[in-house]
Design a protein around this motif. Structure first.
Motif, PDB file in Angstrom:
ATOM      1  N   THR A 198      43.660  -2.895  -1.091  1.00 13.60           N
ATOM      2  CA  THR A 198      44.970  -3.541  -0.927  1.00 13.60           C
ATOM      3  C   THR A 198      44.882  -4.908  -1.590  1.00 13.60           C
ATOM      4  N   ARG A 199      46.038  -5.475  -1.894  1.00 14.30           N
ATOM      5  CA  ARG A 199      46.103  -6.809  -2.501  1.00 14.30           C
ATOM      6  C   ARG A 199      46.857  -7.727  -1.563  1.00 14.30           C
ATOM      7  N   GLU A 200      46.238  -8.826  -1.236  1.00 14.96           N
ATOM      8  CA  GLU A 200      46.854  -9.774  -0.303  1.00 14.96           C
ATOM      9  C   GLU A 200      47.231 -11.021  -1.088  1.00 14.96           C
ATOM     10  N   ALA A 201      48.534 -11.217  -1.230  1.00 14.61           N
ATOM     11  CA  ALA A 201      49.015 -12.291  -2.109  1.00 14.61           C
ATOM     12  C   ALA A 201      48.678 -13.677  -1.549  1.00 14.61           C
ATOM     13  N   ILE A 202      48.246 -14.562  -2.472  1.00 16.88           N
ATOM     14  CA  ILE A 202      48.036 -15.979  -2.118  1.00 16.88           C
ATOM     15  C   ILE A 202      49.270 -16.771  -2.575  1.00 16.88           C
ATOM     16  N   ASP A 203      49.667 -16.493  -3.805  1.00 20.80           N
ATOM     17  CA  ASP A 203      50.881 -17.088  -4.377  1.00 20.80           C
ATOM     18  C   ASP A 203      51.427 -16.059  -5.369  1.00 20.80           C
ATOM     19  N   PRO A 204      52.449 -16.370  -6.160  1.00 19.33           N
ATOM     20  CA  PRO A 204      53.030 -15.311  -7.010  1.00 19.33           C
ATOM     21  C   PRO A 204      52.073 -14.744  -8.056  1.00 19.33           C
ATOM     22  N   VAL A 205      50.953 -15.414  -8.344  1.00 16.97           N
ATOM     23  CA  VAL A 205      50.060 -14.880  -9.379  1.00 16.97           C
ATOM     24  C   VAL A 205      48.658 -14.529  -8.866  1.00 16.97           C
ATOM     25  N   ARG A 206      48.306 -14.916  -7.679  1.00 19.33           N
ATOM     26  CA  ARG A 206      46.935 -14.694  -7.209  1.00 19.33           C
ATOM     27  C   ARG A 206      46.916 -13.823  -5.955  1.00 19.33           C
ATOM     28  N   ASP A 252      51.150  -2.347  -2.180  1.00 21.39           N
ATOM     29  CA  ASP A 252      50.226  -3.419  -2.566  1.00 21.39           C
ATOM     30  C   ASP A 252      49.388  -3.908  -1.382  1.00 21.39           C
ATOM     31  N   SER A 253      50.081  -4.357  -0.351  1.00 26.92           N
ATOM     32  CA  SER A 253      49.366  -5.061   0.718  1.00 26.92           C
ATOM     33  C   SER A 253      49.013  -4.131   1.887  1.00 26.92           C
ATOM     34  N   ALA A 254      48.122  -4.626   2.749  1.00 26.48           N
ATOM     35  CA  ALA A 254      47.738  -3.873   3.951  1.00 26.48           C
ATOM     36  C   ALA A 254      48.962  -3.635   4.836  1.00 26.48           C
ATOM     37  N   GLN A 255      49.816  -4.667   4.954  1.00 28.04           N
ATOM     38  CA  GLN A 255      51.001  -4.520   5.791  1.00 28.04           C
ATOM     39  C   GLN A 255      51.911  -3.410   5.245  1.00 28.04           C
ATOM     40  N   GLN A 256      52.055  -3.374   3.923  1.00 28.57           N
ATOM     41  CA  GLN A 256      52.886  -2.299   3.322  1.00 28.57           C
ATOM     42  C   GLN A 256      52.244  -0.928   3.561  1.00 28.57           C
ATOM     43  N   MET A 257      50.892  -0.881   3.465  1.00 30.26           N
ATOM     44  CA  MET A 257      50.194   0.391   3.712  1.00 30.26           C
ATOM     45  C   MET A 257      50.413   0.815   5.164  1.00 30.26           C
ATOM     46  N   PHE A 258      50.299  -0.129   6.057  1.00 29.21           N
ATOM     47  CA  PHE A 258      50.505   0.118   7.491  1.00 29.21           C
ATOM     48  C   PHE A 258      51.911   0.698   7.722  1.00 29.21           C
ATOM     49  N   ASP A 259      52.935   0.025   7.147  1.00 31.03           N
ATOM     50  CA  ASP A 259      54.320   0.482   7.334  1.00 31.03           C
ATOM     51  C   ASP A 259      54.515   1.887   6.758  1.00 31.03           C
ATOM     52  N   ALA A 260      53.946   2.112   5.574  1.00 33.56           N
ATOM     53  CA  ALA A 260      54.109   3.426   4.920  1.00 33.56           C
ATOM     54  C   ALA A 260      53.432   4.518   5.736  1.00 33.56           C
ATOM     55  N   ALA A 278      42.112  -4.629   3.093  1.00 32.98           N
ATOM     56  CA  ALA A 278      41.651  -6.011   3.284  1.00 32.98           C
ATOM     57  C   ALA A 278      41.776  -6.359   4.763  1.00 32.98           C
ATOM     58  N   ASP A 279      40.707  -6.902   5.330  1.00 33.52           N
ATOM     59  CA  ASP A 279      40.737  -7.211   6.758  1.00 33.52           C
ATOM     60  C   ASP A 279      41.630  -8.414   7.049  1.00 33.52           C
ATOM     61  N   TYR A 280      41.721  -9.321   6.070  1.00 26.58           N
ATOM     62  CA  TYR A 280      42.501 -10.551   6.283  1.00 26.58           C
ATOM     63  C   TYR A 280      43.505 -10.741   5.151  1.00 26.58           C
ATOM     64  N   ARG A 281      44.562 -11.490   5.435  1.00 28.12           N
ATOM     65  CA  ARG A 281      45.514 -11.893   4.401  1.00 28.12           C
ATOM     66  C   ARG A 281      45.793 -13.384   4.584  1.00 28.12           C
ATOM     67  N   PRO A 282      46.211 -14.074   3.542  1.00 33.48           N
ATOM     68  CA  PRO A 282      46.568 -15.481   3.686  1.00 33.48           C
ATOM     69  C   PRO A 282      47.683 -15.634   4.731  1.00 33.48           C
ATOM     70  N   ASN A 304      44.650  -8.553   9.336  1.00 37.05           N
ATOM     71  CA  ASN A 304      45.607  -7.481   9.050  1.00 37.05           C
ATOM     72  C   ASN A 304      45.552  -6.449  10.169  1.00 37.05           C
ATOM     73  N   PRO A 305      46.618  -5.683  10.334  1.00 36.86           N
ATOM     74  CA  PRO A 305      46.537  -4.607  11.339  1.00 36.86           C
ATOM     75  C   PRO A 305      45.491  -3.580  10.926  1.00 36.86           C
TER      76      PRO A 305
END
Ligand code: C5P
Length: 401
Positions: A198-206, A252-260, A278-282, A304-305
């Protein structure tokens, strides 16, 4: 009578006197509920007309590889993907030779190469041709590639000879087709699989992520589909093609994976969590790109959940399979995770070993469940996936029984 309801069968017909029996076969497959698309070689059309088969199957008959009109309606790759089973009846000696040697010089051979569906042949030829060493070598080669040979039967032949080479009767072939579906170990089961990072966004590019390639999850998806399951993969960002006959949802993110996952989990029988979530997100995602103003910066991370643990808490829950990537005390940590997360099965691998696991084509795993375990030594992820799916099928049947 075996059931073929909703089964999609490509019936290939090659040139031989037994081609007339293919007309009856279309009827028998249809009687059992299958939808049939007929593909004929040039030689087959010398024995029986496409019109007859079109009338019997209720679908247009496919004859040419390079026919723009046919390709526009249902191209050969589309047809290869559509099929749940490719049955070639009759299969001539020449067709067997061409298939055994990977030719793709007409629609039927091309389709056989392109499909990921099981292929079965009903050989039909003169007994001398069947007994010939070349045909026997081709038959052995085809069997070694998991292509099923149904028949031939022995008996009186159209040419007056007596011996092996008669095509099985239409009813016998329809029964074989039904049996081939019934013996798929996850037939009709619904399997939900998470795969990739999963990808955990820090800002719009990272973002924060990991090295998971998604290969194990995708190999499991393919193996489950081959075993007859309806498969949905919820995939993080991976550079992999979607296996055939599989529904794919990209997140992309763990939260989106969880919801899906939560949206679909009640409709599944088996849940396999192969993703490296990813166990953690910003704690907060910056709206604008963060500037490098200071010599050091601190990111606050929140948990993350835990997707697989949430699924395993549900009542009723699907048969739930987790993965454990460990570097030390693999079996102990994995068994602890099995119990703590309330899983039915856990697949542990030692990610400290070079050449296997993360981002590799190979893996070696230890599968653990409440009262048993199974080692699978280093081999391709495709092979491991097949063995794991067999194990999962055995375990789910044990649970239901
Ligand atoms: O606790 P750990 O991350 O080692 O557990 C790995 C297993 O848990 C894998 O099956 C992984 O897909 C799943 N997992 C999850 N959601 C998380 C973390 C891990 O589903 N947030």
């Amino acid at each position: 009578m075996g059931n073929l309801t909703n089964r999609q069968i490509v019936l290939g017909i090659t040139g031989g006197i037994a081609a007339y029996k293919a007309a009856e076969l279309v009827r028998r497959l249809g009687d059992r509920g299958a939808t049939v698309h007929v593909v004929m070689t040039k030689a087959a059309q010398q024995f029986i007309t496409p019109l007859t088969l079109q009338a019997l199957s209720g679908n247009p008959v496919h004859t040419d590889l390079l026919d723009p009109a046919a390709e526009a309606a249902m191209g050969h790759i589309e047809l290869a993907r559509w099929a749940d089973l490719v049955l070639v009846a009759p299969a001539s000696a020449d067709f067997m030779a061409r298939l055994a040697h990977g030719h793709a010089d007409d629609l039927l051979t091309t389709l056989c190469l392109a499909t990921s569906a099981p292929i079965a042949l009903a050989p039909a030829m003169n007994q001398g041709m069947w007994r010939d060493a070349s045909t026997q070598a081709n038959a052995a080669l085809l069997r070694s590639r998991s292509i099923a040979l149904w028949g031939p039967a022995e008996g009186e032949q159209a040419c007056g000879d007596i011996g092996p080479g008669r095509m099985l009767e239409a009813e016998q072939l329809a029964q074989h087709a039904a049996n081939s579906f019934a013996s798929r170990i996850l037939d009709g089961k619904r399997v939900l699989i998470t795969a990739g990072p999963t990808r955990e966004a820090i800002d719009p590019v990272r973002y924060i992520s990991n090295h998971s390639s998604g290969k194990m999850g995708f190999a499991l998806a393919q193996a489950a589909a081959d075993a007859g399951a309806h498969v949905t993969v919820i995939a993080g960002p991976v550079a992999l093609k979607t296996p055939e006959r599989i529904e794919r949802i990209d997140i992309d993110s763990a939260q989106q994976m969880f919801d899906a996952v939560l949206e679909r989990v009640d409709a599944c029988d088996i849940f396999i969590a192969a993703a490296a979530v990813a166990d953690y997100r910003p704690a907060a995602v910056a709206d604008d790109k963060i500037k490098k103003q200071h010599a050091a910066m601190t990111l606050e991370l929140v948990r993350n959940p835990d997707i697989v643990a949430s699924v395993a808490q549900r009542k009723p829950k699907p048969f739930t399979v987790g993965f454990a990537a460990e570097t030390t005390q693999v079996a102990e940590y994995a068994r602890d995770k099995l119990e703590r997360k309330n899983l039915d099965l856990i697949v542990a691998n030692d990610v400290s070993q070079p050449g296997i696991g993360f981002n590799s084509d190979d893996n070696a795993v230890l599968a653990l469940w409440s009262d048993g375990e199974m080692h699978i030594d280093a081999r391709s992820k495709t092979q491991i996936a097949r063995e794991l799916i067999e194990l999962i099928a055995r375990q789910t049947h044990l649970q239901i029984a």
